[in-house]
Design a protein around this motif. Sequence first.
Motif, PDB file in Angstrom:
ATOM      1  N   MET A 138       0.838  -1.207   0.000  1.00 38.70           N
ATOM      2  CA  MET A 138       0.000   0.000   0.000  1.00 38.70           C
ATOM      3  C   MET A 138       0.871   1.255   0.000  1.00 38.70           C
ATOM      4  SD  MET A 138      -2.719  -1.535   2.789  1.00 38.70           S
ATOM      5  CE  MET A 138      -3.497   0.022   3.257  1.00 38.70           C
ATOM      6  N   TYR A 139       1.892   1.244   0.833  1.00 39.55           N
ATOM      7  CA  TYR A 139       2.782   2.407   0.959  1.00 39.55           C
ATOM      8  C   TYR A 139       3.575   2.608  -0.331  1.00 39.55           C
ATOM      9  CZ  TYR A 139       4.944   5.794   4.176  1.00 39.55           C
ATOM     10  OH  TYR A 139       5.330   6.943   4.831  1.00 39.55           O
ATOM     11  N   ASP A 140       4.107   1.508  -0.874  1.00 37.49           N
ATOM     12  CA  ASP A 140       4.872   1.606  -2.121  1.00 37.49           C
ATOM     13  C   ASP A 140       3.996   2.151  -3.246  1.00 37.49           C
ATOM     14  OD1 ASP A 140       7.132   0.616  -0.903  1.00 37.49           O
ATOM     15  OD2 ASP A 140       6.928  -1.416  -1.704  1.00 37.49           O
ATOM     16  N   ALA A 141       2.720   1.746  -3.265  1.00 35.93           N
ATOM     17  CA  ALA A 141       1.826   2.184  -4.336  1.00 35.93           C
ATOM     18  C   ALA A 141       1.615   3.695  -4.297  1.00 35.93           C
ATOM     19  CB  ALA A 141       0.481   1.456  -4.237  1.00 35.93           C
ATOM     20  N   VAL A 142       1.436   4.249  -3.100  1.00 35.50           N
ATOM     21  CA  VAL A 142       1.189   5.693  -3.044  1.00 35.50           C
ATOM     22  C   VAL A 142       2.465   6.469  -3.363  1.00 35.50           C
ATOM     23  CG1 VAL A 142       1.626   6.196  -0.589  1.00 35.50           C
ATOM     24  CG2 VAL A 142      -0.189   7.405  -1.804  1.00 35.50           C
ATOM     25  N   LEU A 143       3.625   5.916  -3.033  1.00 37.61           N
ATOM     26  CA  LEU A 143       4.872   6.577  -3.423  1.00 37.61           C
ATOM     27  C   LEU A 143       5.096   6.472  -4.934  1.00 37.61           C
ATOM     28  CD1 LEU A 143       7.306   5.649  -0.510  1.00 37.61           C
ATOM     29  CD2 LEU A 143       6.022   7.771  -0.876  1.00 37.61           C
ATOM     30  N   ASP A 144       4.675   5.358  -5.534  1.00 37.93           N
ATOM     31  CA  ASP A 144       4.717   5.260  -6.999  1.00 37.93           C
ATOM     32  C   ASP A 144       3.813   6.322  -7.630  1.00 37.93           C
ATOM     33  OD1 ASP A 144       6.495   3.165  -6.942  1.00 37.93           O
ATOM     34  OD2 ASP A 144       4.993   1.606  -7.268  1.00 37.93           O
TER      35      ASP A 144
ATOM     36  N   ALA B  87       3.227   9.218  -6.337  1.00 38.08           N
ATOM     37  CA  ALA B  87       3.943  10.491  -6.202  1.00 38.08           C
ATOM     38  C   ALA B  87       4.931  10.666  -7.351  1.00 38.08           C
ATOM     39  CB  ALA B  87       4.667  10.541  -4.859  1.00 38.08           C
ATOM     40  N   ARG B  88       5.632   9.588  -7.693  1.00 32.45           N
ATOM     41  CA  ARG B  88       6.580   9.664  -8.806  1.00 32.45           C
ATOM     42  C   ARG B  88       5.852   9.868 -10.132  1.00 32.45           C
ATOM     43  NH1 ARG B  88       8.483   5.156  -5.690  1.00 32.45           N
ATOM     44  NH2 ARG B  88      10.440   5.620  -4.599  1.00 32.45           N
ATOM     45  N   ARG B  89       4.774   9.121 -10.332  1.00 31.83           N
ATOM     46  CA  ARG B  89       4.039   9.174 -11.596  1.00 31.83           C
ATOM     47  C   ARG B  89       3.469  10.562 -11.856  1.00 31.83           C
ATOM     48  NH1 ARG B  89      -1.473   6.795 -12.536  1.00 31.83           N
ATOM     49  NH2 ARG B  89      -1.340   6.202 -10.338  1.00 31.83           N
ATOM     50  N   TYR B  90       2.957  11.200 -10.801  1.00 30.71           N
ATOM     51  CA  TYR B  90       2.352  12.517 -10.961  1.00 30.71           C
ATOM     52  C   TYR B  90       3.320  13.664 -10.666  1.00 30.71           C
ATOM     53  CZ  TYR B  90      -2.190  10.208 -11.309  1.00 30.71           C
ATOM     54  OH  TYR B  90      -3.259   9.436 -11.710  1.00 30.71           O
ATOM     55  N   ASP B  91       4.575  13.310 -10.349  1.00 34.61           N
ATOM     56  CA  ASP B  91       5.576  14.324 -10.001  1.00 34.61           C
ATOM     57  C   ASP B  91       5.040  15.250  -8.911  1.00 34.61           C
ATOM     58  OD1 ASP B  91       8.027  15.602 -10.154  1.00 34.61           O
ATOM     59  OD2 ASP B  91       7.383  17.001 -11.728  1.00 34.61           O
ATOM     60  N   ALA B  92       4.476  14.630  -7.875  1.00 31.21           N
ATOM     61  CA  ALA B  92       3.850  15.384  -6.788  1.00 31.21           C
ATOM     62  C   ALA B  92       4.903  15.998  -5.869  1.00 31.21           C
ATOM     63  CB  ALA B  92       2.929  14.470  -5.977  1.00 31.21           C
ATOM     64  N   TRP B  93       4.635  17.209  -5.417  1.00 33.08           N
ATOM     65  CA  TRP B  93       5.513  17.834  -4.427  1.00 33.08           C
ATOM     66  C   TRP B  93       5.347  17.134  -3.082  1.00 33.08           C
ATOM     67  CZ3 TRP B  93       4.515  19.925   0.334  1.00 33.08           C
ATOM     68  CH2 TRP B  93       5.594  20.578   0.961  1.00 33.08           C
ATOM     69  N   LEU B  94       6.474  16.822  -2.434  1.00 35.41           N
ATOM     70  CA  LEU B  94       6.475  16.301  -1.073  1.00 35.41           C
ATOM     71  C   LEU B  94       7.541  17.048  -0.288  1.00 35.41           C
ATOM     72  CD1 LEU B  94       6.190  12.420  -1.592  1.00 35.41           C
ATOM     73  CD2 LEU B  94       4.382  14.006  -0.896  1.00 35.41           C
ATOM     74  N   PRO B  95       7.412  17.119   1.041  1.00 37.65           N
ATOM     75  CA  PRO B  95       8.397  17.857   1.839  1.00 37.65           C
ATOM     76  C   PRO B  95       9.725  17.127   1.985  1.00 37.65           C
ATOM     77  CG  PRO B  95       6.761  16.850   3.264  1.00 37.65           C
ATOM     78  CD  PRO B  95       6.282  16.655   1.861  1.00 37.65           C
ATOM     79  N   ARG B  96       9.768  15.860   1.621  1.00 36.15           N
ATOM     80  CA  ARG B  96      11.006  15.079   1.616  1.00 36.15           C
ATOM     81  C   ARG B  96      11.079  14.326   0.288  1.00 36.15           C
ATOM     82  NH1 ARG B  96      11.824  14.215   7.371  1.00 36.15           N
ATOM     83  NH2 ARG B  96      11.700  16.351   8.176  1.00 36.15           N
ATOM     84  N   PRO B  97      12.269  14.028  -0.208  1.00 42.95           N
ATOM     85  CA  PRO B  97      12.377  13.228  -1.434  1.00 42.95           C
ATOM     86  C   PRO B  97      11.674  11.877  -1.273  1.00 42.95           C
ATOM     87  CG  PRO B  97      14.484  14.218  -0.884  1.00 42.95           C
ATOM     88  CD  PRO B  97      13.581  14.471   0.290  1.00 42.95           C
ATOM     89  N   VAL B  98      11.073  11.384  -2.351  1.00 39.60           N
ATOM     90  CA  VAL B  98      10.292  10.151  -2.286  1.00 39.60           C
ATOM     91  C   VAL B  98      11.132   8.992  -1.770  1.00 39.60           C
ATOM     92  CG1 VAL B  98       9.000   8.462  -3.637  1.00 39.60           C
ATOM     93  CG2 VAL B  98       8.726  10.893  -4.114  1.00 39.60           C
ATOM     94  N   ASP B  99      12.357   8.848  -2.256  1.00 40.00           N
ATOM     95  CA  ASP B  99      13.189   7.716  -1.826  1.00 40.00           C
ATOM     96  C   ASP B  99      13.518   7.803  -0.340  1.00 40.00           C
ATOM     97  OD1 ASP B  99      13.096   6.714  -4.370  1.00 40.00           O
ATOM     98  OD2 ASP B  99      15.100   7.425  -4.945  1.00 40.00           O
TER      99      ASP B  99
ATOM    100  N   ILE C  22      -0.660  13.924  -2.272  1.00 41.02           N
ATOM    101  CA  ILE C  22      -0.435  13.420  -3.634  1.00 41.02           C
ATOM    102  C   ILE C  22      -1.705  13.472  -4.471  1.00 41.02           C
ATOM    103  CG2 ILE C  22       0.226  11.372  -4.965  1.00 41.02           C
ATOM    104  CD1 ILE C  22       2.029  10.669  -2.464  1.00 41.02           C
ATOM    105  N   GLU C  23      -2.862  13.172  -3.866  1.00 42.75           N
ATOM    106  CA  GLU C  23      -4.098  13.142  -4.651  1.00 42.75           C
ATOM    107  C   GLU C  23      -4.487  14.517  -5.180  1.00 42.75           C
ATOM    108  OE1 GLU C  23      -7.185  11.659  -2.103  1.00 42.75           O
ATOM    109  OE2 GLU C  23      -7.426  13.566  -1.020  1.00 42.75           O
TER     110      GLU C  23
ATOM    111  N   PRO D 148      13.177  19.328  -4.359  1.00 43.51           N
ATOM    112  CA  PRO D 148      12.859  18.197  -5.239  1.00 43.51           C
ATOM    113  C   PRO D 148      12.238  17.063  -4.458  1.00 43.51           C
ATOM    114  CG  PRO D 148      15.108  18.969  -5.608  1.00 43.51           C
ATOM    115  CD  PRO D 148      14.610  19.650  -4.379  1.00 43.51           C
ATOM    116  N   SER D 149      11.282  16.364  -5.095  1.00 47.45           N
ATOM    117  CA  SER D 149      10.650  15.202  -4.470  1.00 47.45           C
ATOM    118  C   SER D 149      10.711  14.011  -5.402  1.00 47.45           C
ATOM    119  CB  SER D 149       9.212  15.528  -4.094  1.00 47.45           C
ATOM    120  OG  SER D 149       8.454  15.830  -5.230  1.00 47.45           O
TER     121      SER D 149
END
Length: 336
Positions: free
Chosen positions: A158-164, A166-178, A287-288, A335-336
């Motif tokens: 579930m967690y990996d899917a939402v991070l995927d 984030a990558r797919r939509y190039d969503a801004w996050l306060p920390r890098p996705v990795d 992300i949504e 960058p995220s």
Amino acid sequence: MVDSWERARTALEAAGLSPDALVGCRLLTGGTYNTVEELLLTDGTRYVLKVPPPPTVPGLRHEQQLLVSEAEFCRAASSVGVPAPEVVGQVLLEGQLLMTHCPGSPWSDLEPDEQPTVRAELGRLVARLHTVTGPGFGYPSGALGPLAGDWRTAFSAMYDAVLDDARRYDAWLPRPVDEVARTARSAYDTLDEVIVPRLIHFDLWPGNILVDRSHGAPRIGGLIDGERMFWGDPLADFVSLALLGDIEDEPHFLTGYQEAGGRADFDPPARRRLALYRSYLYLIMIIESVPRAYGDEHVARLREAVTPELVAALDELADDGGSHPRGSVPPAGTPS
């Protein structure tokens, strides 16, 4: 494009009800994904019809077949006497869902002195929900694959899917996705303590809790919008029940929950799991906003409210306390 009136008549007929009894059909606002309509029949009966967006509409990976999950929630809640919509017939053609209408008004209509009693009742109802067990862990919709045999496998997917997402939509996050992924993995060992898959609503913020006054004193009229449900750890429900806050600051809810047999132990492993679930929900909320195409002003307010809570949850998970001071938020251009 299908007319809403025509769609409502078709849904009634598919559920074994007379389409000629339909006298009213109106759009209900407040949702951000499915279309929700209230149907009124000649005898005064009200139903709610939920219609998923077309497959071409962008969304998050776990959002596929959401109404399959909602139907599962409604049936499970009914099995333990928790007020919730009842499914009428089965999931209808094109994934639509017809349900009974729950009585009640928004939680926000409660007066301050009424809230403790209703909050305690909510705790008892949620404890009842958590007695329902499932056939495996994860989303029953199958959006992320079949149910898993253990919670670590299910939740990490579930967690990996939402991070995927984030990558797919190039969503801004306060920390890098990795970095977020590494931080979450550092706490996955605590998930092994969860050995029984239980019914989790995961969206029990006040907007999904109806209050009924038809019999005098206010009481819970319905827990609605169970489309985000999954089988997992009861602690996960505490996140939306104390959205952007801390469930330990909800003594009336916790008293009711424990009175009804719910366990609410906040030892270190439990706190780490709670931080995982907080970070998961807050990631989804940020992300949504990309596929939902919220306006700039909405996105700014969302980030302002959610980002500090997401950062705090990630800091709590970090083995070394994190490389960022607790609650610090990098600039939006990071960058995220």
